[in-house]
Design an enzyme around this catalytic site. Structure first.
Site, PDB file in Angstrom:
ATOM      1  N   ILE A   1       6.277  71.900  50.827  1.00  0.00           N
ATOM      2  CA  ILE A   1       6.632  71.160  52.051  1.00  0.00           C
ATOM      3  C   ILE A   1       5.928  71.775  53.240  1.00  0.00           C
ATOM      4  CG2 ILE A   1       9.107  70.717  51.249  1.00  0.00           C
ATOM      5  CD1 ILE A   1      10.205  73.006  52.354  1.00  0.00           C
TER       6      ILE A   1
ATOM      7  N   HIS B   1       8.915  66.585  47.854  1.00  0.00           N
ATOM      8  CA  HIS B   1      10.154  67.292  48.543  1.00  0.00           C
ATOM      9  C   HIS B   1      10.313  67.106  50.062  1.00  0.00           C
ATOM     10  CE1 HIS B   1      10.922  69.777  44.526  1.00  0.00           C
ATOM     11  NE2 HIS B   1      11.123  68.626  44.484  1.00  0.00           N
TER      12      HIS B   1
ATOM     13  N   SER C   1       5.377  76.426  37.803  1.00  0.00           N
ATOM     14  CA  SER C   1       5.834  76.590  36.438  1.00  0.00           C
ATOM     15  C   SER C   1       6.392  75.427  35.589  1.00  0.00           C
ATOM     16  CB  SER C   1       6.661  77.777  36.191  1.00  0.00           C
ATOM     17  OG  SER C   1       7.842  77.738  36.693  1.00  0.00           O
TER      18      SER C   1
END
Ligand SMILES: [Zn+2]
Length: 228
Positions: A97, A113, A181
């Site tokens: 972000i 996001h 991940s």
């Protein structure tokens, strides 16, 4: 080691899926680690939740402005190379972000996001400069609560972003996962939208155990991208 440079050269369309690890070389820590400072109060997930925004506005504002904003951070070589490649033939879908992909000049970015650098008033929906938000979470015009346009825990994703992200993944014949991940849904589910023949490459310092076939480049992403 897998030849990413050759794969990029050969590909028709490259989609990058990125996370916090792409921005740590720019000095932006994963908020989860910095959130440890606040561990005695609440989890970062709660601090960054819609519930906290509503129930404890001052606490939310303090956490977000002290722990998430790095307005002086500059894009690094990973952002720069991804911008060049995606502007030529591809897209970047990011969980970050921090706006650094855009700051590097990338034009085809899906901020999955949202962005900290777009701030609006919950009452009148007018946008204000983020610099204002760093000083106060109250809109001087109407006293409404200011907030960054990011997806908080307990909030839904922007539908246009979901569609753009899915389109970017479906279009790619090469997908490069970097700095994440790929554990947090729904971002992690995007990979399921890939074409069956798409090649998937993961660049990460640690090995990941992902439930699909991919090429692993276990190395520092800055080094890998500097060589592209
Ligand atoms: Zn307002």
């Amino acid at each position: 080691m897998f030849d990413l440079k050759a794969a990029v050269a050969k590909a028709d369309y490259v989609t990058f899926l990125t996370g916090a690890g792409v921005s740590t070389p720019s000095g932006i820590p994963d908020y989860r680690s910095k959130g440890g400072l606040y561990a005695h109060e609440a989890s970062p997930e709660y601090l960054l939740s819609h519930d906290n925004l509503i129930a404890h506005p001052a606490n939310f504002h303090q956490f977000v402005t002290e722990s998430l904003y790095y307005p002086d951070a500059k894009p690094n070589v990973i952002h720069e190379k991804m911008a060049a490649i995606s502007n030529a033939k591809g897209a970047i879908v990011t969980q970050n972000i921090d706006n650094l992909h855009q700051a590097a000049g990338a034009k085809n970015v899906v901020p999955f996001h949202g962005s900290l650098y777009r701030v609006y008033c919950r009452k009148c929906h007018q946008t204000v400069p983020y610099q204002t938000y760093l000083k106060t979470d109250r809109h001087d015009v109407d006293g409404g609560q200011l907030r960054p346009d990011v997806v908080l825990y307990g909030e839904g994703l922007d539908e246009a972003n979901i569609n753009a992200a899915v389109t970017a993944v479906r279009r790619a014949d090469l997908i490069v996962i970097c700095g994440t991940s790929l554990k947090v849904a729904p971002f992690s589910l995007l990979i399921n939208e890939r074409r069956p023949e798409a090649q998937v490459v993961v660049v990460n310092t640690e090995r990941l155990a992902l439930p699909f076939q991919y090429e692993m480049i276990q190395a520092d992403a800055e080094t890998v991208f500097a060589d592209l």
